[in-house]
Design a protein around this motif. Sequence first.
Motif, PDB file in Angstrom:
ATOM      1  N   PHE A 139      22.478  38.309  46.739  1.00  0.00           N
ATOM      2  CA  PHE A 139      21.294  37.886  45.986  1.00  0.00           C
ATOM      3  C   PHE A 139      20.170  37.535  46.941  1.00  0.00           C
ATOM      4  CE2 PHE A 139      23.883  34.062  46.694  1.00  0.00           C
ATOM      5  CZ  PHE A 139      22.981  33.225  47.326  1.00  0.00           C
ATOM      6  N   HIS A 192      13.231  31.187  51.037  1.00  0.00           N
ATOM      7  CA  HIS A 192      14.205  31.993  50.304  1.00  0.00           C
ATOM      8  C   HIS A 192      15.525  32.058  51.066  1.00  0.00           C
ATOM      9  CE1 HIS A 192      10.594  33.358  48.227  1.00  0.00           C
ATOM     10  NE2 HIS A 192      11.334  34.008  47.349  1.00  0.00           N
ATOM     11  N   TRP A 251      20.926  46.114  43.764  1.00  0.00           N
ATOM     12  CA  TRP A 251      19.791  45.215  43.966  1.00  0.00           C
ATOM     13  C   TRP A 251      18.559  46.048  44.300  1.00  0.00           C
ATOM     14  CZ3 TRP A 251      15.810  43.309  46.808  1.00  0.00           C
ATOM     15  CH2 TRP A 251      15.341  42.031  46.464  1.00  0.00           C
ATOM     16  N   ARG A 252      17.723  46.252  43.285  1.00  0.00           N
ATOM     17  CA  ARG A 252      16.467  46.991  43.444  1.00  0.00           C
ATOM     18  C   ARG A 252      16.638  48.299  44.213  1.00  0.00           C
ATOM     19  NH1 ARG A 252      11.413  43.124  43.122  1.00  0.00           N
ATOM     20  NH2 ARG A 252      12.311  41.464  41.866  1.00  0.00           N
ATOM     21  N   ALA A 303      17.238  34.478  46.591  1.00  0.00           N
ATOM     22  CA  ALA A 303      16.910  33.335  45.751  1.00  0.00           C
ATOM     23  C   ALA A 303      15.838  32.479  46.424  1.00  0.00           C
ATOM     24  CB  ALA A 303      18.152  32.489  45.472  1.00  0.00           C
ATOM     25  N   GLU A 318      16.347  29.532  42.711  1.00  0.00           N
ATOM     26  CA  GLU A 318      15.939  30.415  41.617  1.00  0.00           C
ATOM     27  C   GLU A 318      16.205  31.862  42.020  1.00  0.00           C
ATOM     28  OE1 GLU A 318      11.683  31.826  40.022  1.00  0.00           O
ATOM     29  OE2 GLU A 318      12.063  29.671  39.737  1.00  0.00           O
ATOM     30  N   LEU A 319      17.148  32.504  41.322  1.00  0.00           N
ATOM     31  CA  LEU A 319      17.504  33.875  41.671  1.00  0.00           C
ATOM     32  C   LEU A 319      16.347  34.827  41.383  1.00  0.00           C
ATOM     33  CD1 LEU A 319      21.158  34.121  40.303  1.00  0.00           C
ATOM     34  CD2 LEU A 319      20.474  34.277  42.702  1.00  0.00           C
ATOM     35  N   VAL A 320      16.138  35.738  42.297  1.00  0.00           N
ATOM     36  CA  VAL A 320      15.156  36.807  42.116  1.00  0.00           C
ATOM     37  C   VAL A 320      15.845  37.941  41.356  1.00  0.00           C
ATOM     38  CG1 VAL A 320      13.789  38.559  43.331  1.00  0.00           C
ATOM     39  CG2 VAL A 320      13.893  36.195  44.201  1.00  0.00           C
ATOM     40  N   GLU A 321      15.138  38.532  40.393  1.00  0.00           N
ATOM     41  CA  GLU A 321      15.710  39.662  39.657  1.00  0.00           C
ATOM     42  C   GLU A 321      16.086  40.790  40.625  1.00  0.00           C
ATOM     43  OE1 GLU A 321      16.538  39.984  36.567  1.00  0.00           O
ATOM     44  OE2 GLU A 321      15.809  38.006  35.953  1.00  0.00           O
ATOM     45  N   PRO A 322      17.234  41.432  40.401  1.00  0.00           N
ATOM     46  CA  PRO A 322      18.108  41.381  39.234  1.00  0.00           C
ATOM     47  C   PRO A 322      19.217  40.335  39.315  1.00  0.00           C
ATOM     48  CG  PRO A 322      18.828  43.125  40.683  1.00  0.00           C
ATOM     49  CD  PRO A 322      17.620  42.517  41.329  1.00  0.00           C
ATOM     50  N   GLY A 323      19.095  39.335  40.130  1.00  0.00           N
ATOM     51  CA  GLY A 323      20.091  38.277  40.189  1.00  0.00           C
ATOM     52  C   GLY A 323      21.214  38.594  41.155  1.00  0.00           C
ATOM     53  N   TYR A 381      10.891  43.447  50.075  1.00  0.00           N
ATOM     54  CA  TYR A 381      10.460  42.696  48.891  1.00  0.00           C
ATOM     55  C   TYR A 381       9.853  41.354  49.302  1.00  0.00           C
ATOM     56  CZ  TYR A 381      10.804  39.102  45.384  1.00  0.00           C
ATOM     57  OH  TYR A 381      10.507  38.028  44.589  1.00  0.00           O
TER      58      TYR A 381
END
Length: 266
Positions: free
Chosen positions: A261, A190, A245-246, A263, A233-238, A69
């Motif tokens: 996570f 990140h 997670w994805r 982030a 800032e958390l990346v989806e899905p948090g 990702y």
Amino acid sequence: MTDGQGIQMAVDGIDTGTPHSARVWNFWLGGKDNYEVDRRLGATMEELYPQIIEIARASRAFQARAVRYLTAEAGVRQFLDLGTGLPTANATHEVAQGVEPTARVVYVDNDPIVLAHARALLTSRPEGATDYVHADLRDAKTVLREAARTLDLDRPVAVMVLSTLGHLADADEAAALLRSYLDALPAGSHLMLCDTIETPETRAGSDEYASGGAMPYISRPKEIIATFADGLELVEPGFGSISLWRPEEPVVTDPVDQWGFVAAKR
């Protein structure tokens, strides 16, 4: 491929009579870089807490998905893998450079057993680079200085801390350590993190692990692990079980007790 500056391949003093976390983890993953003492503790842990095998495999799968990702979607081209452990399939540089051949990766660990295998971590695509820093991740100043031989710290870097912070007993110390890395890096960097959440089962597993002679690894309440993303800032899905997670395929088993996570620093 870099020349592996600073790597001393003649490694002495590897203790084969005491369980070692990297080798026990290797055993759970089905690897062969372990000794009888590691297999005994690993088998005892598996009997006490069967999910540990799923956690080990889920952690590797989460790492690959998150690196993919970050490279393919977030545009990250540099990775600092703290607490690397023994080389396995789908290592960070293999995944990142499989998406973007120019990706640059620095692995960090202070265990002699990892140093002995460090050459396997340096097989880079010619367009990119990999290096290994033999240092304690708690010494952020040294790690960042050595990493700067390969990474441009004025450009975004993904800091990876996977199944590692449980070795730091003090949560405040762990949070401060993460900040010391992120504060030295620019916006667009990140943090990728996962660790075992505290449940009655994981607490019992942690106690057994420590009593078996390995370096203690503590589980933490998920609320504490969540605070390691504060200011990011958390990346989806948090934040949640790394199984969720994805995922690339439907999750048909119970989510594992390893939460994490990805982030971003903005």
